[in-house]
Scaffold this motif. Structure first.
Motif, PDB file in Angstrom:
ATOM      1  N   HIS A 127       0.754  -0.832  -0.055  1.00  0.00           N
ATOM      2  CA  HIS A 127       0.126  -0.333  -0.104  1.00  0.00           C
ATOM      3  C   HIS A 127       0.969   1.204  -0.310  1.00  0.00           C
ATOM      4  O   HIS A 127       1.671   1.253   0.666  1.00  0.00           O
ATOM      5  CB  HIS A 127      -0.454  -0.021   1.019  1.00  0.00           C
ATOM      6  CG  HIS A 127      -1.930  -0.431   0.997  1.00  0.00           C
ATOM      7  ND1 HIS A 127      -2.933  -0.267   0.174  1.00  0.00           N
ATOM      8  CD2 HIS A 127      -2.678  -1.775   1.097  1.00  0.00           C
ATOM      9  CE1 HIS A 127      -4.642  -0.612   0.314  1.00  0.00           C
ATOM     10  NE2 HIS A 127      -3.662  -1.810   0.726  1.00  0.00           N
TER      11      HIS A 127
ATOM     12  N   HIS B 251      -6.198  11.162  -6.705  1.00  0.00           N
ATOM     13  CA  HIS B 251      -6.492   9.642  -7.530  1.00  0.00           C
ATOM     14  C   HIS B 251      -5.736   9.188  -6.638  1.00  0.00           C
ATOM     15  O   HIS B 251      -4.751   8.823  -5.712  1.00  0.00           O
ATOM     16  CB  HIS B 251      -5.490  10.432  -8.655  1.00  0.00           C
ATOM     17  CG  HIS B 251      -6.273  10.914  -9.821  1.00  0.00           C
ATOM     18  ND1 HIS B 251      -5.647  12.462  -9.672  1.00  0.00           N
ATOM     19  CD2 HIS B 251      -7.006  10.789 -10.045  1.00  0.00           C
ATOM     20  CE1 HIS B 251      -6.436  12.874 -10.617  1.00  0.00           C
ATOM     21  NE2 HIS B 251      -7.291  12.654 -10.906  1.00  0.00           N
ATOM     22  N   ARG B 252      -6.283   7.812  -7.212  1.00  0.00           N
ATOM     23  CA  ARG B 252      -6.314   6.269  -6.795  1.00  0.00           C
ATOM     24  C   ARG B 252      -6.139   5.613  -8.054  1.00  0.00           C
ATOM     25  O   ARG B 252      -6.559   5.514  -8.356  1.00  0.00           O
ATOM     26  CB  ARG B 252      -6.761   5.739  -5.618  1.00  0.00           C
ATOM     27  CG  ARG B 252      -8.491   5.162  -6.241  1.00  0.00           C
ATOM     28  CD  ARG B 252      -9.008   5.321  -4.571  1.00  0.00           C
ATOM     29  NE  ARG B 252     -10.728   4.798  -5.426  1.00  0.00           N
ATOM     30  CZ  ARG B 252     -11.110   3.700  -5.886  1.00  0.00           C
ATOM     31  NH1 ARG B 252     -10.196   3.297  -5.881  1.00  0.00           N
ATOM     32  NH2 ARG B 252     -12.564   3.658  -5.820  1.00  0.00           N
ATOM     33  N   TRP B 253      -4.960   4.145  -7.833  1.00  0.00           N
ATOM     34  CA  TRP B 253      -5.210   3.374  -8.669  1.00  0.00           C
ATOM     35  C   TRP B 253      -3.875   1.945  -8.081  1.00  0.00           C
ATOM     36  O   TRP B 253      -3.781   2.161  -7.179  1.00  0.00           O
ATOM     37  CB  TRP B 253      -3.734   4.592 -10.179  1.00  0.00           C
ATOM     38  CG  TRP B 253      -2.362   4.369  -9.312  1.00  0.00           C
ATOM     39  CD1 TRP B 253      -1.152   3.564  -9.976  1.00  0.00           C
ATOM     40  CD2 TRP B 253      -2.063   5.453  -8.697  1.00  0.00           C
ATOM     41  NE1 TRP B 253      -0.423   4.585  -9.834  1.00  0.00           N
ATOM     42  CE2 TRP B 253      -0.563   5.168  -9.039  1.00  0.00           C
ATOM     43  CE3 TRP B 253      -2.810   6.410  -8.565  1.00  0.00           C
ATOM     44  CZ2 TRP B 253      -0.056   6.375  -8.641  1.00  0.00           C
ATOM     45  CZ3 TRP B 253      -2.292   7.577  -8.043  1.00  0.00           C
ATOM     46  CH2 TRP B 253      -0.372   7.851  -7.860  1.00  0.00           C
ATOM     47  N   ARG B 254      -4.145   1.416  -8.994  1.00  0.00           N
ATOM     48  CA  ARG B 254      -3.434   0.160  -8.889  1.00  0.00           C
ATOM     49  C   ARG B 254      -2.329  -0.255  -9.852  1.00  0.00           C
ATOM     50  O   ARG B 254      -2.903   0.088 -10.631  1.00  0.00           O
ATOM     51  CB  ARG B 254      -4.483  -1.146  -8.340  1.00  0.00           C
ATOM     52  CG  ARG B 254      -5.312  -1.175  -7.644  1.00  0.00           C
ATOM     53  CD  ARG B 254      -6.848  -2.507  -7.136  1.00  0.00           C
ATOM     54  NE  ARG B 254      -5.542  -3.650  -7.428  1.00  0.00           N
ATOM     55  CZ  ARG B 254      -6.357  -4.492  -7.018  1.00  0.00           C
ATOM     56  NH1 ARG B 254      -7.680  -4.334  -7.135  1.00  0.00           N
ATOM     57  NH2 ARG B 254      -5.822  -5.931  -7.271  1.00  0.00           N
TER      58      ARG B 254
ATOM     59  N   HIS C  19      -2.327   2.564  -4.265  1.00  0.00           N
ATOM     60  CA  HIS C  19      -1.674   3.733  -4.620  1.00  0.00           C
ATOM     61  C   HIS C  19      -3.417   4.159  -3.944  1.00  0.00           C
ATOM     62  O   HIS C  19      -4.013   4.490  -4.659  1.00  0.00           O
ATOM     63  CB  HIS C  19      -1.455   3.985  -5.900  1.00  0.00           C
ATOM     64  CG  HIS C  19      -0.295   3.591  -6.256  1.00  0.00           C
ATOM     65  ND1 HIS C  19      -0.356   2.428  -7.216  1.00  0.00           N
ATOM     66  CD2 HIS C  19       1.727   3.659  -6.492  1.00  0.00           C
ATOM     67  CE1 HIS C  19       1.019   2.229  -7.494  1.00  0.00           C
ATOM     68  NE2 HIS C  19       2.002   2.890  -6.989  1.00  0.00           N
ATOM     69  N   ASN C  20      -3.481   4.917  -2.634  1.00  0.00           N
ATOM     70  CA  ASN C  20      -4.151   5.972  -2.025  1.00  0.00           C
ATOM     71  C   ASN C  20      -3.901   7.060  -1.190  1.00  0.00           C
ATOM     72  O   ASN C  20      -2.461   7.065  -1.218  1.00  0.00           O
ATOM     73  CB  ASN C  20      -5.393   5.069  -1.132  1.00  0.00           C
ATOM     74  CG  ASN C  20      -5.728   4.120  -1.904  1.00  0.00           C
ATOM     75  OD1 ASN C  20      -6.549   4.115  -2.549  1.00  0.00           O
ATOM     76  ND2 ASN C  20      -5.451   2.343  -1.439  1.00  0.00           N
ATOM     77  N   PRO C  21      -5.152   7.895  -1.683  1.00  0.00           N
ATOM     78  CA  PRO C  21      -4.360   8.716  -0.836  1.00  0.00           C
ATOM     79  C   PRO C  21      -4.927   8.465   1.012  1.00  0.00           C
ATOM     80  O   PRO C  21      -6.125   7.892   0.836  1.00  0.00           O
ATOM     81  CB  PRO C  21      -4.794  10.552  -1.649  1.00  0.00           C
ATOM     82  CG  PRO C  21      -5.962  10.138  -2.447  1.00  0.00           C
ATOM     83  CD  PRO C  21      -6.314   8.399  -2.510  1.00  0.00           C
TER      84      PRO C  21
ATOM     85  N   THR D  82      -8.697   8.261   1.780  1.00  0.00           N
ATOM     86  CA  THR D  82      -9.541   6.849   0.340  1.00  0.00           C
ATOM     87  C   THR D  82      -9.210   5.877   1.292  1.00  0.00           C
ATOM     88  O   THR D  82     -10.163   5.398   1.706  1.00  0.00           O
ATOM     89  CB  THR D  82      -8.907   6.651  -0.636  1.00  0.00           C
ATOM     90  OG1 THR D  82      -9.030   8.094  -0.993  1.00  0.00           O
ATOM     91  CG2 THR D  82      -9.163   5.495  -1.531  1.00  0.00           C
TER      92      THR D  82
ATOM     93  N   THR E 211      -8.765  -4.330   3.695  1.00  0.00           N
ATOM     94  CA  THR E 211      -7.828  -3.187   3.851  1.00  0.00           C
ATOM     95  C   THR E 211      -7.377  -3.282   5.081  1.00  0.00           C
ATOM     96  O   THR E 211      -6.350  -2.920   5.362  1.00  0.00           O
ATOM     97  CB  THR E 211      -8.881  -2.282   2.730  1.00  0.00           C
ATOM     98  OG1 THR E 211      -8.861  -1.826   2.031  1.00  0.00           O
ATOM     99  CG2 THR E 211      -7.730  -0.903   3.758  1.00  0.00           C
TER     100      THR E 211
END
Length: 244
Positions: free
Chosen positions: A59, A66-69, A83-85, A88, A100
């Motif tokens: 993580h 923005h978030r993404w994998r 990838h997350n702020p 999120t 999570t």
């Protein structure tokens, strides 16, 4: 038996060592992504439980909105990055997303930051408390019982093992929700249930392994009793839905 166990332990040890050897190069790839400022290593390898099928899971906290994998392979080892702020991740905690919460509660901090420290502490508190118990609603109970009865009707048909396995999976997930336990992956169901509730672990094992259809079905129905309390239909109704 003991020799087989030692062989298995040796394979797992080599798999763990292989993943740990690839960790520095993988971490360099993760931290090179734009906006990454903290990294958590999670999953089976981070727990020291890797096998030959395990990968590296991370993580990464990122700046922005923005978030993404992403995924890549380094030194022959596959890696996946979420990838997350921070906000999120907090939303997912609030929604009770078991995967999570478990990843942050059991992960290992590789690139520290106060934001990540706070999320790990929150996840550990949530994991220790467990989710709120949620027994199946009457409508959900009806659907679960339908699957058990459908398997009973097909006990002498080739599809019976599949129907039992499918129904057993749904029953296990319903059991975890009803007991207020965080879910674990299907590969860990038997060992986790053996520690938590042997009365459910035993019929699950039999439902998945019994060779005779009648024994397989009886085990499924015993598992269903752990979740549903009885195999009798009751009254149920879903909420009315407005038509478009």
């Amino acid at each position: 038996m003991a020799e087989h166990a030692r062989d298995g332990d040796g394979l797992r040890g080599r798999a763990q060592a292989r993943l740990e050897a690839a960790l520095p190069a993988a971490l360099s790839r993760v931290t090179a992504a734009p906006g990454v400022y903290a990294v958590l290593w999670c999953g089976s390898a981070a727990r020291g439980e890797a096998d030959e099928h395990s990968d590296l899971d991370f993580h990464a906290l990122v700046t922005g909105d923005h978030r993404w994998r992403s995924s890549f392979v380094v030194d022959g080892v596959p890696a996946e990055v979420f990838h997350n702020p921070p906000r999120t991740v907090q939303v997912r905690f609030a929604q009770g997303e078991a995967a999570t919460v478990a990843m942050f509660a059991g992960g290992r901090v590789l690139v520290p930051h106060p934001d990540l420290d706070a999320l790990v502490a929150e996840a550990r508190a949530l994991y220790a408390a467990g989710p709120a118990p949620r027994p199946p609603t009457p409508a959900e109970r009806h659907l679960l019982l339908d699957e058990v009865i459908e398997a009973r009707a097909a006990v002498n048909e080739p599809m019976h093992p599949y129907l039992v396995a499918s129904a057993a999976g749904r029953l296990v997930r319903a059991l975890y929700a009803a007991r207020g336990w965080w879910e674990v992956g299907p590969r860990r169901w038997l060992s986790d249930l053996a520690a938590r509730e042997a009365e459910a672990a035993q019929p699950l094992h039999a439902a998945l392994n019994a060779l005779q259809p009648d024994e397989r079905q009886a085990a499924l129905e015993a598992l269903a009793l752990c979740v549903l309390g009885s195999l009798e239909y009751g009254e149920s109704a879903t909420e009315p839905q407005a038509l478009p």
